[in-house]
Write an enzyme that holds these catalytic residues in place. Structure first.
Site, PDB file in Angstrom:
ATOM      1  CB  CYS A  43      32.249 -41.889   5.128  1.00 34.91           C
ATOM      2  SG  CYS A  43      30.762 -41.051   5.293  1.00 34.91           S
TER       3      CYS A  43
ATOM      4  CG  HIS B  59      22.775 -37.047  18.715  1.00 30.17           C
ATOM      5  ND1 HIS B  59      22.394 -35.926  18.189  1.00 30.17           N
ATOM      6  CD2 HIS B  59      23.063 -37.721  17.755  1.00 30.17           C
ATOM      7  CE1 HIS B  59      22.290 -35.962  16.828  1.00 30.17           C
ATOM      8  NE2 HIS B  59      22.894 -36.997  16.697  1.00 30.17           N
TER       9      HIS B  59
ATOM     10  CE  LYS C  72      30.221 -33.862  12.434  1.00 27.19           C
ATOM     11  NZ  LYS C  72      30.908 -34.715  11.197  1.00 27.19           N
TER      12      LYS C  72
ATOM     13  CB  CYS D  47      29.717 -45.097   4.187  1.00 25.58           C
ATOM     14  SG  CYS D  47      29.664 -44.620   5.923  1.00 25.58           S
TER      15      CYS D  47
ATOM     16  CG  HIS E 134      18.745 -38.255  17.009  1.00 22.42           C
ATOM     17  ND1 HIS E 134      19.336 -39.366  17.842  1.00 22.42           N
ATOM     18  CD2 HIS E 134      19.234 -38.194  15.823  1.00 22.42           C
ATOM     19  CE1 HIS E 134      20.340 -39.765  16.833  1.00 22.42           C
ATOM     20  NE2 HIS E 134      20.189 -39.046  15.732  1.00 22.42           N
TER      21      HIS E 134
ATOM     22  CE  LYS F 210      30.252 -40.396  22.039  1.00 21.16           C
ATOM     23  NZ  LYS F 210      30.340 -41.357  21.291  1.00 21.16           N
TER      24      LYS F 210
ATOM     25  CG  HIS G 150      29.358 -41.761   9.254  1.00 22.25           C
ATOM     26  ND1 HIS G 150      28.515 -41.556   8.364  1.00 22.25           N
ATOM     27  CD2 HIS G 150      28.576 -41.528  10.429  1.00 22.25           C
ATOM     28  CE1 HIS G 150      27.325 -41.427   8.394  1.00 22.25           C
ATOM     29  NE2 HIS G 150      27.420 -41.430   9.993  1.00 22.25           N
TER      30      HIS G 150
ATOM     31  CB  CYS H 292      25.925 -43.141   4.877  1.00 21.26           C
ATOM     32  SG  CYS H 292      26.881 -41.762   5.001  1.00 21.26           S
TER      33      CYS H 292
HETATM   34  N1  MSP Z   1      17.848 -43.697   9.999  1.00 17.22           N
HETATM   35  C1  MSP Z   1      18.152 -42.262   9.100  1.00 17.22           C
HETATM   36  C2  MSP Z   1      17.022 -41.915   8.728  1.00 17.22           C
HETATM   37  C3  MSP Z   1      15.853 -42.522   7.776  1.00 17.22           C
HETATM   38  S1  MSP Z   1      14.484 -41.945   7.590  1.00 17.22           S
HETATM   39  C4  MSP Z   1      13.628 -42.758   6.397  1.00 17.22           C
HETATM   40  C5  MSP Z   1      18.982 -41.630   9.849  1.00 17.22           C
HETATM   41  N2  MSP Z   1      18.848 -41.839  11.244  1.00 17.22           N
HETATM   42  S2  MSP Z   1      20.010 -40.834  12.151  1.00 17.22           S
HETATM   43  O1  MSP Z   1      19.461 -41.228  13.386  1.00 17.22           O
HETATM   44  O2  MSP Z   1      21.186 -40.952  11.836  1.00 17.22           O
HETATM   45  O3  MSP Z   1      19.518 -39.255  11.924  1.00 17.22           O
HETATM   46  C6  MSP Z   1      18.480 -39.030  12.281  1.00 17.22           C
HETATM   47  C7  MSP Z   1      18.370 -37.439  12.073  1.00 17.22           C
HETATM   48  O4  MSP Z   1      19.020 -36.589  12.795  1.00 17.22           O
HETATM   49  C8  MSP Z   1      18.929 -36.749  10.437  1.00 17.22           C
HETATM   50  O5  MSP Z   1      18.033 -35.977  10.091  1.00 17.22           O
HETATM   51  C9  MSP Z   1      19.983 -36.137  11.014  1.00 17.22           C
HETATM   52  O6  MSP Z   1      20.047 -34.998  10.036  1.00 17.22           O
HETATM   53  C10 MSP Z   1      19.543 -35.597  12.518  1.00 17.22           C
HETATM   54  N3  MSP Z   1      20.759 -35.134  13.074  1.00 17.22           N
HETATM   55  C11 MSP Z   1      22.025 -35.601  13.326  1.00 17.22           C
HETATM   56  N4  MSP Z   1      22.690 -35.111  13.928  1.00 17.22           N
HETATM   57  C12 MSP Z   1      22.553 -33.685  14.020  1.00 17.22           C
HETATM   58  C13 MSP Z   1      22.511 -32.293  14.641  1.00 17.22           C
HETATM   59  N5  MSP Z   1      23.826 -32.142  15.205  1.00 17.22           N
HETATM   60  N6  MSP Z   1      21.658 -31.326  14.440  1.00 17.22           N
HETATM   61  C14 MSP Z   1      20.538 -31.700  14.019  1.00 17.22           C
HETATM   62  N7  MSP Z   1      20.267 -32.719  13.683  1.00 17.22           N
HETATM   63  C15 MSP Z   1      20.918 -33.764  13.622  1.00 17.22           C
HETATM   64  O7  MSP Z   1      19.605 -40.789   9.440  1.00 17.22           O
END
Ligand code: MSP
Length: 485
Positions: free
Chosen positions: A149, A23, A303, A132, A26, A306, A152, A135
């Protein structure tokens, strides 16, 4: 120029859970790391940029099951989709690590486990409490709201099982001191204070393994095939396994560790600023240099979710303003360490103001004058002026402070100042009365524009070489690079 020019630069994104499409959050994390990595390369620092996928997790397994797919086949598909999006966004990673990869990752994890064990920090116990899956984290009752949680908003599972534990509590004081003294810099200050408050309360030992159920995406505990290493205990190691830690080919580790900057979201602060340093200390390894904690991106002040219908799809934004439009918005308009606001309208307005106008429009105006007034420009000379050195030094400084927004604003203010300069000197009028003087002014403008454009490449890795090529071959582009939308 700073005297840091040869200092290695190592930047990492979190490895993303591949249980759904990437998303916008990421895409943001990957782009910001990419801009920093490209800034480091632009100022001549040996650079390594790591990203990848966190594949050994239960939630991935559950998603693959729900789709009726074999887990490794599902992960291969997901990795290809993510890499395709990263390719479109010009993410110039040096390595895309996948934690199911035995060669790239497993040996490092096993070496880490063995070191913790040897230090006397692994012991057998049993865990009774909540978990969870969202997480992939163990929770206490007080972490939950009505059994759910809070991140989530799904019910936590109650577990009672045999686990190995890691003696994290033993390292509390050392971790706290490292963060207090900025030996391990946690930025921004608010996040540093948040983690220090957690450490002040005390750190419990943590479960470090889970019973093994035969799934393919897991790393087994050495000497106990009934247990799989806890996913975060495995995932965090990616930052060093990727550099060859635990293998004979560890030159990367020797060169780049501990120069690491981990960029993470605030939801995974505790894992990075408590558990990871604890593991490194137990293993006798140095701590990373910095943890940069980004906010969470919001849309319309809320935030993204969906149910609110305010989720922004990176692909839709790329279709709207192109990959560089999205990269520019992230770099210029979303402060790295704050909660950023992202909407379709903001992206569009920023694109039109700074890429269609701004650098796009300026390219056309300058090229036109250069060609029609026959102004000579030599790019070798352009890359060898006091102004070039000044901008180079500024970029190195912004990099040192990881200030992407500051850097983007500095470069684009430079473009704006050329616009003002054109308005004030009106070379197109002057050319009629004093052509030599007009040519001299355009020539000076070109030096400035060429320099700024060159140093805009970390944000516009595709457009900048195009613009430079047109200056060098003295040709107008057939169609504008950044068309107004
Ligand atoms: N797999 C773990 C990370 C392991 S690192 C050794 C994880 N993955 S995640 O896919 O859920 O999230 C990855 C990153 O995306 C996290 O840093 C999370 O904070 C970030 N984001 C998730 N939602 C976000 C936003 N809405 N805005 C900015 N970053 C976001 O956690």
């Amino acid at each position: 120029m700073t005297n840091n020019s040869a200092k290695p630069f190592y930047i990492t994104t979190p490895i993303f859970y591949p249980n759904g499409k990437l998303h916008i959050g990421h895409a943001y994390a990957a782009t910001m790391c990419d801009v920093l990595a490209r800034m480091a390369r632009a100022v001549g620092r040996p650079t390594y940029f790591l990203t990848g996928a966190d594949e050994n997790s239960l939630k991935v397994q559950k998603t693959a099951d729900a789709e009726g797919k074999e887990v490794i086949a599902f992960l291969d598909e997901q990795a290809a989709i993510s890499q395709q999006l990263f390719g479109q966004l010009h993410i110039s990673y040096d390595q895309y690590i996948r934690t199911t990869d035995p060669d790239a990752h497993h040996q490092g994890v096993i070496e880490m486990w063995n070191r913790l064990d040897k230090a006397g920090d692994i012991y057998e116990g049993s865990y009774e409490g909540y978990y969870c899956v969202g997480c992939e984290g163990f929770k206490t009752e007080k972490d939950l709201i009505n059994g759910c949680c809070p991140i989530h908003e799904t019910p936590a599972e109650f577990l009672k099982e045999k686990n190995y534990f890691f003696k994290l509590s033993k390292y509390r004081d050392q971790i706290k001191k490292a963060i207090e003294t900025d030996e391990l810099l946690v930025s921004p200050e608010a996040r540093k204070n948040e983690i220090l408050a957690v450490l002040e309360e005390g750190l419990d030992d943590i479960s470090f393994s889970r019973p093994y159920h035969g799934q393919k995406n897991a790393i087994l505990v050495p000497n106990d095939p009934t247990q799989a290493i806890y996913v975060w205990g495995d995932a965090l190691v990616n930052y060093i396994s990727a550099l060859g830690f635990g293998t004979a080919a560890d030159e990367g580790f020797k060169l780049f560790w501990p120069e690491a900057i981990h960029l993470i979201g605030k939801d995974i602060l505790r894992f990075h600023a408590a558990i990871w340093p604890g593991m490194l200390l137990s293993a006798g390894l140095s701590l990373p240099k910095k943890i940069l904690v980004t906010g969470l991106m919001q849309s319309g002040g809320k935030k993204m979710s969906k149910s609110l219908g305010n989720v922004i799809d990176p692909q839709e934004m790329i279709d709207l303003v192109g990959p560089e439009g999205l990269r520019f918005f992230f770099a210029h308009d979303v402060p790295l360490l704050d909660d950023g606001e992202i909407t379709r309208d903001l992206i569009l307005a920023s694109y039109n103001a700074h890429l269609a106008n701004g650098i796009g429009n300026l390219t056309n105006r300058l090229l036109k004058m250069m060609i029609s007034y026959d102004v000579q420009f030599d790019s070798m000379h352009g890359a060898n002026t006091p102004y070039w050195n000044e901008v180079h030094g500024k970029v190195a400084e912004y990099l040192e402070h990881n200030d992407v927004t500051g850097y983007a604003n500095y470069i684009w203010q430079g473009f704006a100042s050329i616009d003002v300069w054109i308005q004030e000197t009106e070379p197109f009028k002057l050319f009629k009365t004093d052509p030599e003087k007009a040519k001299g002014i355009v020539s000076e403008m070109l030096v400035k524009f060429f320099t700024l454009t060159n140093f805009a490449q970390p944000i516009l890795p595709h457009g900048v070489p195009e613009i430079i090529k047109h200056i060098e071959v003295r040709q107008m582009p057939e169609k504008a690079l950044y068309l107004k939308v």
